[in-house]
Design a protein around this motif. Structure first.
Motif, PDB file in Angstrom:
ATOM      1  N   GLU A  14       0.033  -7.813   4.785  1.00  0.00           N
ATOM      2  CA  GLU A  14       0.151  -9.280   4.725  1.00  0.00           C
ATOM      3  C   GLU A  14       1.475  -9.777   5.299  1.00  0.00           C
ATOM      4  OE1 GLU A  14      -1.059 -10.464   0.530  1.00  0.00           O
ATOM      5  OE2 GLU A  14      -2.188 -11.676   1.963  1.00  0.00           O
ATOM      6  N   ILE A  15       2.582  -9.169   4.855  1.00  0.00           N
ATOM      7  CA  ILE A  15       3.887  -9.621   5.368  1.00  0.00           C
ATOM      8  C   ILE A  15       4.004  -9.229   6.840  1.00  0.00           C
ATOM      9  CG2 ILE A  15       6.399  -9.414   5.188  1.00  0.00           C
ATOM     10  CD1 ILE A  15       6.215  -9.023   2.260  1.00  0.00           C
ATOM     11  N   GLY A  16       3.548  -8.017   7.170  1.00  0.00           N
ATOM     12  CA  GLY A  16       3.640  -7.520   8.549  1.00  0.00           C
ATOM     13  C   GLY A  16       3.013  -8.487   9.543  1.00  0.00           C
ATOM     14  N   ALA A  34       5.743  -0.937  15.747  1.00  0.00           N
ATOM     15  CA  ALA A  34       5.029  -1.170  14.483  1.00  0.00           C
ATOM     16  C   ALA A  34       4.253   0.076  14.084  1.00  0.00           C
ATOM     17  CB  ALA A  34       4.062  -2.341  14.669  1.00  0.00           C
ATOM     18  N   ILE A  35       4.364   0.420  12.812  1.00  0.00           N
ATOM     19  CA  ILE A  35       3.634   1.592  12.290  1.00  0.00           C
ATOM     20  C   ILE A  35       2.769   1.151  11.127  1.00  0.00           C
ATOM     21  CG2 ILE A  35       3.900   3.661  10.886  1.00  0.00           C
ATOM     22  CD1 ILE A  35       6.059   4.552  12.218  1.00  0.00           C
ATOM     23  N   ASP A  36       1.591   1.705  11.060  1.00  0.00           N
ATOM     24  CA  ASP A  36       0.760   1.522   9.863  1.00  0.00           C
ATOM     25  C   ASP A  36      -0.269   2.654   9.834  1.00  0.00           C
ATOM     26  OD1 ASP A  36       0.269  -1.251   7.968  1.00  0.00           O
ATOM     27  OD2 ASP A  36      -1.268   0.322   7.872  1.00  0.00           O
ATOM     28  N   ASN A 158       9.331   2.537  -8.823  1.00  0.00           N
ATOM     29  CA  ASN A 158       9.596   2.954  -7.435  1.00  0.00           C
ATOM     30  C   ASN A 158      10.502   1.935  -6.745  1.00  0.00           C
ATOM     31  OD1 ASN A 158       6.136   4.050  -6.794  1.00  0.00           O
ATOM     32  ND2 ASN A 158       7.765   5.029  -7.933  1.00  0.00           N
ATOM     33  N   LYS A 159      10.218   0.653  -6.917  1.00  0.00           N
ATOM     34  CA  LYS A 159      11.015  -0.389  -6.247  1.00  0.00           C
ATOM     35  C   LYS A 159      12.455  -0.340  -6.752  1.00  0.00           C
ATOM     36  CE  LYS A 159       8.120  -2.595  -3.485  1.00  0.00           C
ATOM     37  NZ  LYS A 159       8.240  -2.422  -2.036  1.00  0.00           N
ATOM     38  N   LYS A 160      12.598  -0.248  -8.070  1.00  0.00           N
ATOM     39  CA  LYS A 160      13.940  -0.237  -8.654  1.00  0.00           C
ATOM     40  C   LYS A 160      14.729   0.971  -8.137  1.00  0.00           C
ATOM     41  CE  LYS A 160      17.288  -1.335 -11.369  1.00  0.00           C
ATOM     42  NZ  LYS A 160      18.195  -0.393 -10.725  1.00  0.00           N
TER      43      LYS A 160
END
Ligand code: NAD
Ligand code: SER
Length: 341
Positions: A14-16, A34-36, A158-160
């Motif tokens: 979505e952000i990509g 760009a990678i996905d 994970n984010k923290k």
């Protein structure tokens, strides 16, 4: 000599989608790599210098990128979102933590080789917070970056942890090496609230009920909302989220005293979503059928966040409040998207 470029991981998300087109618009000279894991559309491919279908866990691929490119900025968006990571915690940890480590190492290697800092933009999340009860959440109000950090989901943990890794790469990387490093990873993270895009449908997230409600109403389909009417979270339009990433990226490092910033736009209940949608789509059917397990996760995320640091240090300001988001950004685009369907 390597080619100067910017790297976007998870570019098909979505952000990509929004970020690639905004970068192309604002800086047409930029080479976007760009990678996905999923292939990008023809339209997206045309906007990029190179698109790669690949996994950020593949270190051979990451090495190949390091050999060919000299990245001035890395937008590391690839991740397994909160609901999916809760269903597959080991996968979540691998992609969200090991994948991030691979990208940080890529940045550090490049910085060492060129002697120039590599900016690393990391979309963290309000999932990094963990409030014990819904009462504590409502009492806490606008939570500061250093408060209530007992994340309760694999994704939030994970984010923290990745924020901490970023702080390490920014300030302490190889701190006992006798040789002083000339370039380093310039890590900058934003703890995003739930994001609402008009052009893409969210998948795998916990804040998805807000955008899902709107996309279903626009298609004339009923929606079973998995949180109660009173569930409250901070949200923001995708347009503002992308503005924030670009604004933080372009801020001189000397202005920044933090590596992690909250940003806020509006804090609303699930009922607020229903009411604003109902005004435009009076026949919209929304059944509030709370799933107590998913609701617990929403209850542990803050109702609102304090974004004083972002406003003070890099001039963050949202463009869209709740009403304007619907009137001027979401509804017009959603109507175009589903016209004739
Ligand atoms: P998304 O799920 O739409 O996009 C993530 C992309 O990463 C997907 O296209 C997916 O295919 C890709 N991906 C997953 N695993 C991969 C791997 N191993 N290798 C390569 N690509 C992989 O999510 P989004 O909403 O675009 O979110 C982007 C980033 O922003 C994520 O890090 C997310 O945690 C963060 N974020 C999003 C929100 C939100 O509300 N959307 C809020 C806070 C933070
Ligand atoms: N909006 C994201 C999710 O719900 C949180 O970062 O997973």
């Amino acid at each position: 000599m390597s080619t100067k470029a910017v790297l976007i991981t998870g570019a098909n998300g979505e952000i990509g989608h929004g970020l690639v087109s905004r970068l192309r618009e604002q800086r047409p000279e930029l080479r976007i790599v760009a990678i996905d894991v999923h292939p990008l559309s023809k339209e997206m491919k045309e906007q990029c210098h190179e698109t790669i279908i690949g996994d950020i866990l593949d270190t051979t691929l990451v090495d190949r990128l390091a050999a060919f490119y000299d990245f001035e900025s890395i937008y590391h968006l690839a991740a397994i979102l909160s609901t999916k990571a809760e269903r597959e915690p080991v996968l979540g940890h691998r992609v969200n933590v090991d994948g991030t480590l691979n990208l940080l190492e890529l940045g550090a290697r490049q910085a060492r080789a060129t002697g120039e800092n590599v900016k690393f933009l990391f979309p963290s999340s309000i999932a990094a917070y963990g409030l014990p009860t819904v009462e504590a959440k409502m009492k806490a109000g606008r939570v500061k970056e250093s408060e209530w950090l007992d994340a309760r989901t694999m994704y939030g943990i994970n984010k923290k942890y990745c924020e901490d890794l970023g702080r390490y790469y920014n300030w302490y990387y190889r701190q006992i090496d006798p040789q002083t490093l000339t370039g380093h990873v310039d890590f900058r993270a934003i703890r995003f609230p739930g994001l609402i895009s008009a052009v893409t449908m969210p998948t795998g997230g916990t804040s998805d009920y807000g955008p899902e409600m709107m996309h279903m109403a626009a298609q004339g389909k009923p929606y079973d909302c998995f949180v109660p009417e009173t569930a409250t979270l901070p949200f923001m339009t995708m347009a503002d989220a992308i503005n924030a990433l670009l604004k933080l990226e372009s801020t001189p490092a000397k202005n920044l005293t933090q590596v992690v910033y909250n940003i806020a736009a509006f804090s609303v209940t699930a009922r607020d979503f229903y009411e604003i949608i109902k005004k435009e789509y009076p026949n919209a059917v929304v059944n509030f059928k709370p799933d107590p397990l998913r609701q617990k996760i929403v209850d542990s995320w803050p109702a609102d966040v304090d974004d004083t640091w972002a406003r003070k240090e890099w001039g963050w300001a949202h463009e869209y409040d709740f009403q304007r988001a619907f009137d001027e950004y979401l509804l017009p685009a959603v109507k175009r998207r589903y016209a004739g369907k």
